[in-house]
Design a protein around this motif. Structure first.
Motif, mmCIF file in Angstrom:
data_model
loop_
_atom_site.group_PDB
_atom_site.id
_atom_site.type_symbol
_atom_site.label_atom_id
_atom_site.label_comp_id
_atom_site.label_asym_id
_atom_site.label_seq_id
_atom_site.Cartn_x
_atom_site.Cartn_y
_atom_site.Cartn_z
ATOM 1 N N PHE A 125 -23.097 -32.988 -0.623
ATOM 2 C CA PHE A 125 -24.237 -32.337 -1.261
ATOM 3 C C PHE A 125 -24.409 -30.891 -0.803
ATOM 4 O O PHE A 125 -25.017 -30.092 -1.525
ATOM 5 C CB PHE A 125 -25.511 -33.147 -1.010
ATOM 6 N N PHE A 128 -21.936 -29.373 -3.172
ATOM 7 C CA PHE A 128 -22.432 -29.564 -4.535
ATOM 8 C C PHE A 128 -23.615 -28.641 -4.823
ATOM 9 O O PHE A 128 -23.695 -28.030 -5.898
ATOM 10 C CB PHE A 128 -22.839 -31.027 -4.723
ATOM 11 N N ILE A 172 -27.474 -29.071 -11.622
ATOM 12 C CA ILE A 172 -27.038 -30.241 -10.858
ATOM 13 C C ILE A 172 -26.496 -31.319 -11.790
ATOM 14 O O ILE A 172 -25.399 -31.867 -11.576
ATOM 15 C CB ILE A 172 -28.208 -30.780 -10.011
ATOM 16 N N PHE A 173 -27.253 -31.626 -12.858
ATOM 17 C CA PHE A 173 -26.794 -32.671 -13.778
ATOM 18 C C PHE A 173 -25.562 -32.220 -14.565
ATOM 19 O O PHE A 173 -24.705 -33.044 -14.901
ATOM 20 C CB PHE A 173 -27.924 -33.052 -14.725
ATOM 21 N N GLN A 225 -23.144 -30.445 -13.374
ATOM 22 C CA GLN A 225 -21.996 -30.644 -12.496
ATOM 23 C C GLN A 225 -21.617 -32.111 -12.388
ATOM 24 O O GLN A 225 -20.429 -32.446 -12.289
ATOM 25 C CB GLN A 225 -22.296 -30.045 -11.120
ATOM 26 N N PHE A 226 -22.589 -33.000 -12.411
ATOM 27 C CA PHE A 226 -22.258 -34.424 -12.448
ATOM 28 C C PHE A 226 -21.500 -34.761 -13.733
ATOM 29 O O PHE A 226 -20.562 -35.575 -13.722
ATOM 30 C CB PHE A 226 -23.528 -35.279 -12.341
ATOM 31 N N ARG A 227 -21.886 -34.139 -14.842
ATOM 32 C CA ARG A 227 -21.183 -34.376 -16.102
ATOM 33 C C ARG A 227 -19.777 -33.786 -16.043
ATOM 34 O O ARG A 227 -18.844 -34.343 -16.637
ATOM 35 C CB ARG A 227 -21.961 -33.772 -17.267
ATOM 36 N N VAL A 230 -17.889 -33.716 -13.398
ATOM 37 C CA VAL A 230 -17.112 -34.699 -12.654
ATOM 38 C C VAL A 230 -16.689 -35.851 -13.555
ATOM 39 O O VAL A 230 -15.578 -36.395 -13.431
ATOM 40 C CB VAL A 230 -17.923 -35.206 -11.448
ATOM 41 N N LEU A 231 -17.554 -36.213 -14.507
ATOM 42 C CA LEU A 231 -17.250 -37.308 -15.427
ATOM 43 C C LEU A 231 -16.436 -36.861 -16.632
ATOM 44 O O LEU A 231 -16.119 -37.675 -17.496
ATOM 45 C CB LEU A 231 -18.549 -37.971 -15.900
ATOM 46 N N LEU A 271 -14.004 -36.415 -3.785
ATOM 47 C CA LEU A 271 -14.029 -37.756 -4.354
ATOM 48 C C LEU A 271 -12.909 -38.627 -3.792
ATOM 49 O O LEU A 271 -13.089 -39.830 -3.575
ATOM 50 C CB LEU A 271 -13.935 -37.674 -5.876
#
Length: 623
Positions: free
Chosen positions: A415, A418, A443-444, A446-448, A450-451, A483
């Motif tokens: 984090f 991140f 933040i969201f 960056q999570f997307r 990663v996906l 990861l």
């Protein structure tokens, strides 16, 4: 060392210890069965609250009021309007056409004005719609001195301090005068502000022509001005076919930047809870839920009294307390919602010429549904407390508990990196790319990434130098390095747990043994186990068969005799020390037992030495 083997830890005999452990396991089994009944009851209760028609009712209302095109502009709808002119087109076009259905498709008159409109011929419009706006005062922001000769008016963003409470415009009727909000009215969280109730309010007539005249008069007299910050359109529907209320709120925000932002809320709720026989079955499940809650609270209080401060050292006990708190909160919300329904529903339906504020009831019902959803989530998580009856699931829990410290350390490092990338993305792309418009959105986003869901073209267009650098380095450090480090921590710990289980360092699965024993008892009663035992006997070889096979393979009689003695000794020791009747991992050993085990180890050493000599002879022959 004492010869008597029945003393253990302060005078407790093996028989008493075994009985205590067996009673504890039986209690756990009973607790598991009781909890499964509670969980099934909770699932029936929660699924009984949700009606599949809720989604379809929201969908048809959304298509009618949000997606219907504006007059003379097929590409625009409430979803996409951005100017005050388009807003008034929506008010006088799709809104009125959607609210007033007073005739059949062939223009045949079906309902009187007194009975209100029937939207889509099935959903009755309750009372009349309400429109209200909130405004801010002039001079609520500071103008730079060099621009003061050019700019005389300044309207800041909406806050309760900046809100305009004075009359404006024509000042002759209610829509031009400020109305104070009720004390218990919920606030609305919009895109650019948090808005309270009250404001400048007017209601539409039950006649379509009168409503259209009213809207045209407000438009010509500039009811919406530069000080307007938000307009709410509220109305409520009821569908008797499926016993659902649909509370609709259309929101148009006018930010200080200019333009217009639209949003909407469609809440389909069941305010009349007990109508059909199935509803009364759900009511019985609700009573059973309250009984279970009382029983579980009593059990936890008894445990607290027994274990004192040691009770709070277990994670499962904290989860139990959280679950009980959520259940109690759900019951409190349920009681409050039903009380409000009883007090307000009849009063709201009595006066058909005014606006019935069902939004207040829907608001609390939505919160009640959210509490129930969180409750059943943690209720399912509690199942992991009873996973000791399954070796695979026990390995999973052991892996997670053993690597928790490593995961926490990794999470801190993750984090930090991140958050650094999120702040970089917000500062570099925030003014150009919607995904990075706020720090939370970054933040969201960056999570997307990663996906695998990302908008590289937008990032590159916003900054053609830092954009690719940000994207490539983020993918490398977060996706390829961090990861994989996380997966390595999990894999290494799981390998350690598997290795421990393979050499016997595993928990006793007493609960699984009880379930297996109960299963075999059922088979015996059904006369199914005997046939299975006969099949096993056909497969299993007797000692005589093994002796005959050894003679055929060329072993002499002395070797066969020694092997039979060793096998008999081994079976006796295994029966004594590895019996399933003994449930304790830490049993006392007497001097006699220690002597037998020592001799057994010596004989095993001799056998290993003999096998080693045979292997050396074979290797020499091969060479």
């Amino acid at each position: 060392m004492a010869e008597s083997s029945w003393w253990y830890r302060g005078g407790t005999s093996k028989h008493d210890l075994h009985y205590r452990r067996e009673a504890e396991v039986n209690t756990t089994f009973e607790e598991l069965l009781l909890y499964f009944i509670f969980l099934i009851n909770l699932c029936i209760l929660t699924f009984g609250m949700v009606n599949p028609h809720m989604y379809y009712l929201n969908k048809v209302m959304s298509s009618l009021f949000v997606d219907t095109a504006l007059p003379d502009d097929e590409r625009s709808s409430f979803r996409s309007i951005r100017t005050i002119t388009d807003f008034w087109k929506f008010m006088e076009g799709p809104l009125l056409e959607g609210l007033y259905w007073d005739s059949w498709y062939n223009n045949q008159q079906l309902y009187s004005v007194r009975n209100s409109s029937r939207i889509y011929y099935e959903n009755i419009l309750l009372g009349v719609p309400r429109v209200r706006q909130l405004r801010v005062r002039n001079n609520t922001c500071r103008i730079y001195s060099a621009f003061q000769p050019l700019i005389h008016d300044c309207y800041g963003k909406y806050t309760t301090e900046n809100e305009d409470l004075s009359d404006f415009g024509l000042k002759k009727s209610k829509e031009w005068k400020y109305s104070s909000p009720p004390a218990n009215a919920p606030w609305h969280w919009g895109f650019v502000g948090v808005y309270r109730d009250g404001g400048y309010i007017f209601t539409l007539s039950k006649s379509k022509s009168k409503a259209k005249t009213k809207l045209a008069d407000l438009r010509l007299n500039s009811w919406i001005t530069r000080g307007t910050r938000v307009v709410f359109i509220d109305f409520s529907l009821y569908n008797a076919n499926i016993n659902l209320f649909c509370i609709v709120r259309l929101v148009a925000e006018f930010p200080a930047t200019g333009g217009l932002l639209t949003s909407w809320q469609f809440y389909s709720v069941k305010l009349l809870r007990y109508v059909t026989h199935y509803d009364y079955f759900i009511a019985s499940c609700e009573i059973i839920f309250c009984v279970f809650l009382f029983v579980f609270i009593t059990q936890e209080l008894r445990k607290m009294n027994e274990f004192k401060s040691a009770y709070f050292k277990s994670v499962w006990n904290w989860l139990e307390l959280l679950l009980l708190a959520l259940c109690f909160l759900a019951v409190s919300f349920y009681a409050y919602c039903n009380m409000q329904n009883f007090l307000l529903l009849g009063r709201l339906l009595k006066n058909t010429e005014s606006y019935p504020n069902f939004y207040f009831l829907a608001y609390w019902h939505i919160y009640y549904n959210n509490i129930i959803a969180i409750t059943i989530f943690f209720a399912w998580i509690k199942i992991f407390k009873f996973i000791s009856f399954n070796e695979t699931m026990s390995q999973l829990s052991s892996t997670l508990s053993r690597c928790m410290k490593d995961i926490v350390g990794f999470a801190i490092m993750f984090f930090i990196i991140f958050s650094a990338y999120a702040q970089l993305g917000f500062l570099v792309f925030g003014s150009q790319v919607d995904d990075f418009s706020t720090f939370q959105n970054s933040i969201f986003a960056q999570f997307r990434i990663v996906l695998g869901d990302f908008n590289f073209a937008g990032i590159q267009q916003a900054n053609w130098i830092l954009g690719p650098i940000y994207f490539i380095t983020f993918i490398f450090f977060v996706f390829f390095v961090l990861l994989n480090m996380f997966l390595a921590i999990i894999n290494d710990t799981y390998s350690e747990v598997k290795a421990d289980y393979s050499i016997g360092r595993r928990p006793d699965f007493e609960l699984g043994k009880i379930i297996k024993k109960s299963y075999f008892n059922v088979l015996e009663k059904l006369r199914l186990k005997k046939a299975q035992d006969n099949e096993d006997k056909k497969i299993r070889k007797t000692p005589g068969d093994l002796t005959q096979q050894a003679r055929k393979e060329g072993f002499n009689e002395s070797e066969i005799h020694e092997a039979e003695q060793m096998r008999a000794w081994k079976e006796r020791l295994e029966k004594k020390y590895y019996s399933t009747e003994i449930q304790d991992d830490y049993q006392p050993v007497t001097q006699q037992e220690f002597r037998e085990l020592f001799l057994y180890a010596v004989e095993l050493e001799k056998e290993l030495h003999y096998i080693s000599l045979k292997l050396n002879q074979m290797m020499r022959k091969l060479q």
